[in-house]
Design a protein around this motif. Structure first.
Motif, PDB file in Angstrom:
ATOM      1  N   VAL A   5       1.096  -1.159   0.389  1.00  0.00           N
ATOM      2  CA  VAL A   5      -0.266  -0.092   0.174  1.00  0.00           C
ATOM      3  C   VAL A   5       0.919   1.150   0.042  1.00  0.00           C
ATOM      4  N   PHE A   6       0.628   1.836  -1.101  1.00  0.00           N
ATOM      5  CA  PHE A   6       0.823   3.791  -1.076  1.00  0.00           C
ATOM      6  C   PHE A   6      -0.089   4.199  -0.803  1.00  0.00           C
ATOM      7  N   CYS A   7       1.127   4.992   0.300  1.00  0.00           N
ATOM      8  CA  CYS A   7      -0.173   6.441   0.717  1.00  0.00           C
ATOM      9  C   CYS A   7       0.199   7.579   1.408  1.00  0.00           C
ATOM     10  N   SER A   8      -0.408   8.428   1.722  1.00  0.00           N
ATOM     11  CA  SER A   8       0.098   9.673   2.824  1.00  0.00           C
ATOM     12  C   SER A   8       0.251   9.425   4.062  1.00  0.00           C
ATOM     13  N   ALA A   9       1.848  10.161   4.166  1.00  0.00           N
ATOM     14  CA  ALA A   9       1.363   9.970   5.762  1.00  0.00           C
ATOM     15  C   ALA A   9       1.324  11.045   6.331  1.00  0.00           C
ATOM     16  N   ASN A  10       0.561  12.009   5.606  1.00  0.00           N
ATOM     17  CA  ASN A  10      -0.193  13.425   6.388  1.00  0.00           C
ATOM     18  C   ASN A  10      -1.300  12.839   6.877  1.00  0.00           C
ATOM     19  N   GLY A  39       5.337   2.013   7.053  1.00  0.00           N
ATOM     20  CA  GLY A  39       6.380   1.638   8.306  1.00  0.00           C
ATOM     21  C   GLY A  39       6.109   3.431   9.370  1.00  0.00           C
ATOM     22  N   VAL A  40       5.415   4.062   8.615  1.00  0.00           N
ATOM     23  CA  VAL A  40       5.058   5.888   9.396  1.00  0.00           C
ATOM     24  C   VAL A  40       4.270   4.842  10.639  1.00  0.00           C
ATOM     25  N   ASN A  41       4.765   6.085  11.922  1.00  0.00           N
ATOM     26  CA  ASN A  41       3.111   6.200  12.280  1.00  0.00           C
ATOM     27  C   ASN A  41       2.301   7.549  12.593  1.00  0.00           C
ATOM     28  N   CYS A  42       1.881   7.718  11.370  1.00  0.00           N
ATOM     29  CA  CYS A  42       1.084   8.395  10.640  1.00  0.00           C
ATOM     30  C   CYS A  42       0.275   8.584   9.643  1.00  0.00           C
ATOM     31  N   GLY A  43      -1.004   9.406   9.948  1.00  0.00           N
ATOM     32  CA  GLY A  43      -1.364   9.446   8.099  1.00  0.00           C
ATOM     33  C   GLY A  43      -1.793   8.625   7.747  1.00  0.00           C
ATOM     34  N   LEU A  44      -2.603   7.359   6.554  1.00  0.00           N
ATOM     35  CA  LEU A  44      -2.844   6.438   6.267  1.00  0.00           C
ATOM     36  C   LEU A  44      -2.392   5.339   5.770  1.00  0.00           C
ATOM     37  N   MET A  45      -0.703   5.692   5.923  1.00  0.00           N
ATOM     38  CA  MET A  45      -0.212   4.466   6.346  1.00  0.00           C
ATOM     39  C   MET A  45      -0.418   3.871   8.201  1.00  0.00           C
ATOM     40  N   GLU A  46      -0.412   4.579   9.057  1.00  0.00           N
ATOM     41  CA  GLU A  46      -0.733   4.140  10.223  1.00  0.00           C
ATOM     42  C   GLU A  46      -1.925   3.077  10.423  1.00  0.00           C
ATOM     43  N   CYS A  47      -2.605   4.135   9.346  1.00  0.00           N
ATOM     44  CA  CYS A  47      -4.528   4.137   9.458  1.00  0.00           C
ATOM     45  C   CYS A  47      -4.910   2.651   9.191  1.00  0.00           C
ATOM     46  N   VAL A  48      -3.754   2.260   8.043  1.00  0.00           N
ATOM     47  CA  VAL A  48      -4.239   1.686   6.916  1.00  0.00           C
ATOM     48  C   VAL A  48      -3.412   0.002   8.255  1.00  0.00           C
ATOM     49  N   ALA A  49      -1.912  -0.141   8.938  1.00  0.00           N
ATOM     50  CA  ALA A  49      -1.440  -0.864   9.289  1.00  0.00           C
ATOM     51  C   ALA A  49      -2.020  -1.086  10.651  1.00  0.00           C
ATOM     52  N   LYS A  50      -2.577  -0.299  11.456  1.00  0.00           N
ATOM     53  CA  LYS A  50      -3.956  -0.511  12.953  1.00  0.00           C
ATOM     54  C   LYS A  50      -5.207  -0.972  12.353  1.00  0.00           C
ATOM     55  N   ALA A  51      -5.592  -0.670  11.038  1.00  0.00           N
ATOM     56  CA  ALA A  51      -6.812  -1.429  10.666  1.00  0.00           C
ATOM     57  C   ALA A  51      -6.803  -2.883  10.554  1.00  0.00           C
ATOM     58  N   THR A  52      -5.533  -3.396   9.861  1.00  0.00           N
ATOM     59  CA  THR A  52      -5.222  -4.306   9.327  1.00  0.00           C
ATOM     60  C   THR A  52      -4.644  -5.214  10.799  1.00  0.00           C
ATOM     61  N   LYS A  53      -3.738  -5.016  11.336  1.00  0.00           N
ATOM     62  CA  LYS A  53      -3.183  -5.926  12.665  1.00  0.00           C
ATOM     63  C   LYS A  53      -4.682  -5.801  13.899  1.00  0.00           C
ATOM     64  N   GLU A  54      -5.344  -4.857  13.839  1.00  0.00           N
ATOM     65  CA  GLU A  54      -7.098  -5.250  14.943  1.00  0.00           C
ATOM     66  C   GLU A  54      -7.708  -6.050  13.731  1.00  0.00           C
ATOM     67  N   ALA A  55      -7.714  -6.602  12.722  1.00  0.00           N
ATOM     68  CA  ALA A  55      -8.613  -7.138  12.254  1.00  0.00           C
ATOM     69  C   ALA A  55      -8.324  -8.652  12.528  1.00  0.00           C
ATOM     70  N   PHE A 100       0.110  -3.787  -5.769  1.00  0.00           N
ATOM     71  CA  PHE A 100      -0.225  -2.625  -5.590  1.00  0.00           C
ATOM     72  C   PHE A 100      -0.941  -2.118  -5.198  1.00  0.00           C
ATOM     73  N   ILE A 101      -1.213  -1.247  -4.604  1.00  0.00           N
ATOM     74  CA  ILE A 101      -2.626  -0.413  -4.248  1.00  0.00           C
ATOM     75  C   ILE A 101      -1.873   0.754  -4.032  1.00  0.00           C
ATOM     76  N   ALA A 102      -2.708   1.819  -4.727  1.00  0.00           N
ATOM     77  CA  ALA A 102      -2.685   3.687  -4.206  1.00  0.00           C
ATOM     78  C   ALA A 102      -3.498   4.580  -3.675  1.00  0.00           C
ATOM     79  N   LEU A 103      -2.746   4.288  -2.606  1.00  0.00           N
ATOM     80  CA  LEU A 103      -4.601   5.075  -2.026  1.00  0.00           C
ATOM     81  C   LEU A 103      -3.476   6.567  -2.223  1.00  0.00           C
ATOM     82  N   PRO A 104      -4.708   7.885  -1.624  1.00  0.00           N
ATOM     83  CA  PRO A 104      -3.961   9.087  -1.950  1.00  0.00           C
ATOM     84  C   PRO A 104      -3.349   9.312  -0.838  1.00  0.00           C
ATOM     85  N   GLY A 105      -1.744  10.192  -1.860  1.00  0.00           N
ATOM     86  CA  GLY A 105      -0.860  10.689  -1.475  1.00  0.00           C
ATOM     87  C   GLY A 105      -0.303  11.159  -2.228  1.00  0.00           C
ATOM     88  N   GLY A 106       0.867  11.859  -1.591  1.00  0.00           N
ATOM     89  CA  GLY A 106       1.199  13.064  -2.262  1.00  0.00           C
ATOM     90  C   GLY A 106       2.483  12.513  -3.250  1.00  0.00           C
TER      91      GLY A 106
END
Length: 175
Positions: A5-10, A39-55, A100-106
């Motif tokens: 997953v490629f995505c924003s860290a904002n 592996g960054v702890n913010c933005g959509l990166m943290e969001c996708v990882a947290k959701a994956t782990k919690e599931a 590869f899945i590209a979510l919103p990002g810069g």
């Protein structure tokens, strides 16, 4: 399947993107897929990882050492792959992933998308990039790709390498 997953860290982006990213993370975990990400702890990166782990899913973080040094590594990384720089990160993400899945990002997301696609166009791999077009986020890029194709600077059809999806159901059909 390993899905990169490629995505924003904002953080300061449309809140709907976070909701939709959580859905993707849960869907991946529920379908037995592993998420490969930056592996960054913010933005959509943290969001996708947290959701994956919690599931109950698994994550692989390909993390530049400068990110870890600056204390920005996510707590939701199961397997950490440290790298020296962004070039190494992109190569390892390509090596580790099936799709590869590209979510919103810069700029970083665009760099990652086009590195993977350019590598495919010259035969290094045959892996697909999916632009997850959340709320039409990728429409301007799609128009640009069509314009480049009409001007003859893209050989063949860019859709051979880049697919688009407006829903998780469409992503599921593309895998």
């Amino acid at each position: 399947m390993k899905i990169c997953v490629f995505c924003s860290a904002n953080q300061q982006i449309d809140p709907d993107f976070f909701t939709m990213t959580e859905e993707l993370g849960r869907w991946a975990a529920n379908n037995g897929h592993t998420i490969v990400y930056g592996g960054v702890n913010c933005g959509l990166m943290e969001c996708v990882a947290k959701a994956t782990k919690e599931a109950g899913g698994r994550t692989i973080g390909v993390i530049p050492m400068i990110v870890e040094k600056n204390g920005r590594m996510s707590d939701y990384v199961d397997v950490e792959i440290p790298v020296e720089n962004l070039s190494d990160r992109k190569q390892l993400m390509m090596d580790q992933s099936d799709v590869f899945i590209a979510l919103p990002g810069g700029l970083g997301t665009l760099d990652e998308v086009f590195t993977v696609v350019a590598s495919a166009t010259i035969g290094y791999h045959s892996k697909t990039v999916i632009l997850y077009n959340l709320k039409g986020f990728w429409e301007s890029l799609i128009l640009m790709l069509e314009d480049l194709k009409s001007k003859g600077v893209i050989r063949g059809d860019w859709r051979q390498y880049i697919k688009t999806a407006d829903s998780i159901e469409e992503i599921s059909r593309l895998l």
